[in-house]
Design a protein around this motif. Structure first.
Motif, PDB file in Angstrom:
ATOM      1  N   GLN A  97     -41.027  11.928  14.103  1.00  0.00           N
ATOM      2  CA  GLN A  97     -39.679  11.801  14.625  1.00  0.00           C
ATOM      3  C   GLN A  97     -38.959  13.077  14.214  1.00  0.00           C
ATOM      4  O   GLN A  97     -38.915  14.018  14.981  1.00  0.00           O
ATOM      5  N   CYS A  98     -38.470  13.193  12.992  1.00  0.00           N
ATOM      6  CA  CYS A  98     -37.887  14.467  12.574  1.00  0.00           C
ATOM      7  C   CYS A  98     -38.992  15.447  12.205  1.00  0.00           C
ATOM      8  O   CYS A  98     -38.843  16.641  12.336  1.00  0.00           O
ATOM      9  N   TYR A 100     -40.320  16.162   9.233  1.00  0.00           N
ATOM     10  CA  TYR A 100     -40.297  16.821   7.931  1.00  0.00           C
ATOM     11  C   TYR A 100     -41.440  16.380   7.021  1.00  0.00           C
ATOM     12  O   TYR A 100     -42.077  17.194   6.389  1.00  0.00           O
ATOM     13  N   CYS A 135     -37.509   8.616   8.459  1.00  0.00           N
ATOM     14  CA  CYS A 135     -37.287   8.074   9.806  1.00  0.00           C
ATOM     15  C   CYS A 135     -37.942   6.709  10.000  1.00  0.00           C
ATOM     16  O   CYS A 135     -37.713   6.053  11.009  1.00  0.00           O
TER      17      CYS A 135
END
Length: 160
Positions: A97-98, A100, A135
């Motif tokens: 999703q993000c 990271y 997330c």
């Protein structure tokens, strides 16, 4: 210091012996896949392999990697650039999703499948518990790990 990272030798000069491996990888070698998350080995964003075992690179000194084989997420793909089964499953199942935490997640999942080629949900949850995803993509992570396991074992997986 001489380090073997992703099968290549790197000479790193002017680095204090207690510098975390993460900072050497990112700032001196230019491999930025492993991320700084917490700095105390609790989130897993910095996970790399040391002789095939997952370690938190934020908390081990660079000297611990001298004479060892370090593998980062950048080193998982084949020499031809083909992604490994876990990386491919991550894309197939739209895990990130993000993004990271994903390099650390992928490194932990790759190590899991090396030691346990057919993990159960409980096995996956236990192995991945130290890798946090802000997330909350844990369901997709589990699904991707099962898909990678099936691909590695040659089984067909439904596209649910």
């Amino acid at each position: 210091m001489r380090l073997t990272i992703n099968g290549k030798e790197h000479v790193v000069n002017d680095v204090a012996e207690d510098t975390p491996l993460l900072w050497v990888l990112r700032d001196h070698v230019g491999l930025v896949g492993a991320k700084y998350g917490c700095g105390v080995a609790q989130c897993g964003a910095c996970t790399v392999h040391l002789n095939g075992a997952p370690v938190r690179s934020c908390s081990i000194p660079v000297t611990a990697a001298v004479g060892q084989q370090v593998t980062t997420v950048e080193g998982l793909a084949g020499k031809d650039g083909k992604l490994n089964a876990v990386q491919a499953a991550w894309i197939e199942h739209d895990v990130a999703q993000c993004g990271y935490c994903q390099a650390g997640q992928i490194m932990q999942a790759t190590a899991l499948l090396k030691s346990n080629p057919k993990p159960t949900d409980a096995d996956i949850d236990a192995a991945m518990a130290g890798n946090l995803c802000r997330c909350g993509t844990y369901t997709r992570i589990r699904k991707a790990i099962h898909a990678a396991a099936a691909k590695l074992s040659g089984e067909m997986v439904s596209q649910n």
